[in-house]
Design a protein around this motif. Structure first.
Motif, PDB file in Angstrom:
ATOM      1  N   LEU A   1       0.825  -1.241  -0.058  1.00 15.71           N
ATOM      2  CA  LEU A   1       0.033   0.026   0.059  1.00 15.71           C
ATOM      3  C   LEU A   1       0.764   1.272  -0.022  1.00 15.71           C
ATOM      4  O   LEU A   1       0.629   2.426  -0.790  1.00 15.71           O
ATOM      5  N   VAL A   2       1.991   1.371   0.653  1.00 20.72           N
ATOM      6  CA  VAL A   2       2.917   2.303   0.842  1.00 20.72           C
ATOM      7  C   VAL A   2       3.349   2.691  -0.413  1.00 20.72           C
ATOM      8  O   VAL A   2       3.511   3.812  -1.055  1.00 20.72           O
ATOM      9  N   LEU A   3       3.882   1.484  -1.156  1.00 23.95           N
ATOM     10  CA  LEU A   3       4.501   1.588  -2.581  1.00 23.95           C
ATOM     11  C   LEU A   3       3.368   2.234  -3.630  1.00 23.95           C
ATOM     12  O   LEU A   3       3.677   3.130  -4.505  1.00 23.95           O
ATOM     13  N   ILE A   4       2.087   1.842  -3.578  1.00 25.23           N
ATOM     14  CA  ILE A   4       0.908   2.517  -4.348  1.00 25.23           C
ATOM     15  C   ILE A   4       0.897   3.739  -4.055  1.00 25.23           C
ATOM     16  O   ILE A   4       0.836   4.776  -4.981  1.00 25.23           O
ATOM     17  N   VAL A   5       0.887   4.296  -2.788  1.00 25.38           N
ATOM     18  CA  VAL A   5       0.803   5.753  -2.421  1.00 25.38           C
ATOM     19  C   VAL A   5       1.886   6.476  -2.843  1.00 25.38           C
ATOM     20  O   VAL A   5       1.774   7.516  -3.428  1.00 25.38           O
TER      21      VAL A   5
END
Length: 274
Positions: A225-229
């Protein structure tokens, strides 16, 4: 206002209380926005258009770093190959208004938090209010840190990548003023809100929706999720995404630590009551 008095208030009383807190918050934002509106030269020439200049502090720093480690000197340049223009009659005036309002919100953020705290704190127990006294200070520091991170890291990386990207040498980049300011605004505000993650986790833990075990169990999904954000708020190059992802991952690990402390304090209080 005590918890007893809060319980005696009707739904309409709560709405009236909320209305006054909102009025005070909006008034503070508008006062700060007025000051930002009058400081047009500093807001635009120094802050807004700062990342569009080759001598911006972030580019100078990254240029030195790239030279030191022997990488390609992609951040060493004398000018950025694009121009900013306004193509509508009211474009510059609208940009002036909305930029002032955005600046007003950022400046008045601690006061807005204070009004939010005044609204929700009467519904808390005395020990809960005692352990949450630093809420405004910590939340404000995290928000301002996120805003600075967005302005000095996310915005320059995005502007450098998008401003120099070309599908053909025949196409010249002429960015609309609103598009450019939107990128600055989104980068700074999004980063400011993302940096509020430890505070969000704190309250989610307090109401029992999140536990340290839950955060640890789903750490690998949080990483995705962090990488997507990071991909959403940065240009699509790996280096920029990694630079943005690192502090967010640190905040996630800090949130696990905070959640563990909250659970520990809750168990300690339960033992004292027994």
């Amino acid at each position: 206002m005590t918890k007893k008095k809060v319980n005696e208030m009707s739904f309409l009383d709560h709405l009236e209380e909320l209305r006054w807190h909102l009025i005070k918050s909006v008034s503070a934002i508008m006062i700060a926005a007025t000051g930002a509106f009058l400081a047009k030269g500093f807001i635009f020439d120094v802050l807004i258009f700062g990342p569009a200049k080759a001598n911006f502090v972030t580019y100078q720093f990254l240029c030195r770093i790239s030279k030191y480690i022997g990488m390609e000197e992609s951040f060493c340049f004398t000018e950025l190959p694009f121009e900013i223009q306004s193509r509508t009659m009211s474009g510059q005036f609208s940009a002036h208004i909305w930029t002032a309002i955005t600046a007003g919100f950022i400046i008045a953020f601690p006061y807005v938090l204070y009004q939010l705290w005044k609204f929700i704190s009467p519904g808390l127990h005395e020990n809960e209010r005692k352990h949450s006294r630093g809420f405004i200070i910590v939340s404000s520091l995290l928000f301002f840190t996120g805003v600075l991170f967005g302005y000095y890291i996310v915005s320059p990386l995005s502007i450098n990548f998008l401003g120099t990207y070309q599908v053909s040498s025949l196409v010249h980049n002429d960015f609309d003023l609103d598009s450019y300011i939107s990128l600055i605004r989104a980068s700074t505000l999004a980063s400011g809100l993302v940096f509020e993650l430890p505070i969000i986790i704190y309250f989610l833990t307090k109401i029992g929706l999140v536990t340290p075990q839950f955060l640890k169990k789903y750490r690998k999904y949080a990483l995705i999720l962090v990488l997507i954000v990071s991909a959403v708020i940065t240009p699509p190059d790996i280096a920029s995404q990694v630079i943005v992802a690192i502090p967010i991952l640190i905040l996630y690990e800090a949130s696990i630590f905070i959640s563990r402390i909250v659970i520990r304090n809750q168990k300690r209080n339960e033992k004292k009551q027994v």
